[in-house]
Design a protein around this motif. Structure first.
Motif, short mmCIF file in Angstrom:
data_model
loop_
_atom_site.label_atom_id
_atom_site.label_comp_id
_atom_site.label_asym_id
_atom_site.label_seq_id
_atom_site.Cartn_x
_atom_site.Cartn_y
_atom_site.Cartn_z
N LEU A 84 0.83 -1.20 0.00
CA LEU A 84 0.00 0.00 0.00
C LEU A 84 0.87 1.26 0.00
N ASN A 85 1.96 1.21 0.75
CA ASN A 85 2.82 2.38 0.86
C ASN A 85 3.50 2.73 -0.46
N VAL A 86 3.76 1.72 -1.28
CA VAL A 86 4.35 1.98 -2.60
C VAL A 86 3.37 2.80 -3.45
N ALA A 114 0.86 4.58 -2.28
CA ALA A 114 0.65 5.86 -1.62
C ALA A 114 1.75 6.86 -1.99
N LYS A 115 3.00 6.39 -2.05
CA LYS A 115 4.10 7.29 -2.41
C LYS A 115 3.94 7.81 -3.83
N GLU A 116 3.51 6.94 -4.74
CA GLU A 116 3.29 7.38 -6.12
C GLU A 116 2.23 8.48 -6.17
N ILE A 117 1.21 8.34 -5.33
CA ILE A 117 0.13 9.33 -5.31
C ILE A 117 0.60 10.64 -4.70
N THR A 118 1.29 10.57 -3.58
CA THR A 118 1.76 11.80 -2.93
C THR A 118 2.80 12.51 -3.80
N ASP A 119 3.62 11.76 -4.51
CA ASP A 119 4.62 12.36 -5.39
C ASP A 119 3.95 13.18 -6.50
N VAL A 136 -3.73 10.93 0.20
CA VAL A 136 -3.85 9.49 0.38
C VAL A 136 -3.52 9.10 1.82
N GLU A 137 -4.19 8.07 2.31
CA GLU A 137 -3.87 7.45 3.59
C GLU A 137 -3.94 5.93 3.41
N THR A 138 -3.17 5.22 4.20
CA THR A 138 -3.16 3.77 4.13
C THR A 138 -3.57 3.16 5.46
N ALA A 139 -4.10 1.96 5.39
CA ALA A 139 -4.48 1.24 6.61
C ALA A 139 -4.45 -0.26 6.34
#
Length: 261
Positions: A42-44, A46-51, A56-59
Motif C-alpha cells: 500500500l505504501n508503494v 501511496a508514495k506514487e500518489i503523494t509524489d 492518500v492514507e493507508t491502513a
C-alpha cells in the motif's frame, strides 16, 4: 476533476488494478484511503500518489473481517466526515487452470465464498454509512467469464456472476437511499501481473505460446485488443463520478467489445 472533494476507500489497493484505480481516483481529485493486508504494498502506491500531489492514507485492513472493515470505515468518517466511494478489488484466490471434473471442491468453491463474504462485508458496511448522507457509490469488478463460459477457469467465472447478482440486489435495496451500485466487467488486462500469470497457465494447457493465447482472446473483441489497466481505472472514475449519476444496478462493459450488450 471528476472526483474533486470525494472520499474513496479502495480495498486491495496494493494490487495492480487496485493501485491503478487509486492513482486514477487521486488524479481526478479524490482523497483515497488505501486498505489492504500488506502495508508495504500500500505504501508503494501511496508514495506514487503523494509524489503527484494527491491526498492518500493507508491502513492495514482484512476485507474478510467484518469488525476490521467497520472499524476502518468509522475512522475514515470521523476524520473526513463522509465516504463517497468504495471499491473492493481484493484477490479471490487461485482457482484457474484445470477442468471442473479434475478439480478439488475447495479449489472451485473458495473464490466464490471469498467473493461473497468480502463483497457482502464491505458493501453493506459502506451502504450503512452512505445511507446517513443520502449519497454514495459502491463499485465492484468482474470479468467476461462472469457472462461468457470459458474452459478451465474453475470458480472464477461463477464468483464473478455471483458478484454481479449481489450488486443487482443491493442496488435495488439502497437505490432509494441515494446510493448507486455498479460493476465493471473487464476482459482482463494483460499488463496486470496476475492476469499475465493466468494467461501463461492457460497457454501451457492449450499447448500454445502465452502471446498466442492473448492474441486468441484479443481476436474475439471488436477492438482486437484487451483493455489496459489504465482504461479500466478510467472507467471506474467515470462510474464513481456524478457524470454517471443515473447509472446503478448495471454492469459497465470494459471488455473492448468481447461482450456485446
Amino acid at each position: 476533476m471528476l472526483l474533486r472533494n470525494k472520499n474513496a476507500v479502495i480495498y486491495g489497493a496494493g494490487g495492480a488494478i487496485g493501485g491503478a484505480v487509486a492513482r486514477a481516483f487521486a488524479e481526478e481529485g479524490a482523497k483515497v484511503f488505501l486498505a489492504g493486508r500488506t502495508l508495504t504494498r500500500l505504501n508503494v502506491v501511496a508514495k506514487e500518489i503523494t509524489d503527484r500531489g494527491g491526498e492518500v492514507e493507508t491502513a492495514q485492513v482484512d476485507a474478510l473481517d467484518e469488525e476490521a472493515v467497520e472499524s476502518h470505515l468509522s475512522q475514515v468518517i470521523n476524520k473526513v466526515g463522509s465516504i463517497d466511494v468504495t471499491f473492493n478489488l481484493i484477490g479471490l484466490g487461485e482457482t484457474q487452470g484445470a477442468p471442473l471434473v479434475d478439480m478439488e471442491q475447495g479449489r472451485f468453491v473458495n473464490p466464490i465464498v471469498t467473493a461473497m463474504q468480502t463483497h457482502f462485508i464491505t458493501a453493506t458496511a459502506a451502504a450503512r454509512h452512505m445511507a446517513k448522507q443520502k449519497a454514495g457509490v459502491i463499485l465492484a469488478l468482474t470479468a467476461q467469464a462472469a457472462r461468457k463460459p470459458y474452459r478451465d477457469v474453475g470458480g472464477f467465472g461463477v464468483a464473478g456472476a455471483a458478484i454481479e447478482g449481489f450488486c443487482r440486489q443491493l442496488a435495488i435495496e439502497v437505490g432509494p437511499l441515494g446510493i448507486r451500485v455498479v460493476c465493471l466487467r473487464s476482459a482482463g488486462s494483460s499488463d496486470a501481473p496476475g492476469v499475465d500469470e493466468v494467461f501463461h497457465r492457460h497457454a501451457e494447457n492449450a499447448g500454445i505460446t502465452r502471446e498466442g493465447f492473448e492474441a486468441g482472446i484479443a481476436e474475439k473483441t471488436l477492438l482486437k485488443r484487451l483493455p489496459r489497466l489504465a482504461e479500466v481505472a478510467n472507467a471506474a472514475v467515470l462510474m464513481a463520478s456524478d457524470r454517471a449519476s443515473a447509472i446503478t444496478g448495471a454492469v459497465a462493459n470494459v471488455t473492448c467489445g468481447e461482450i456485446v450488450d
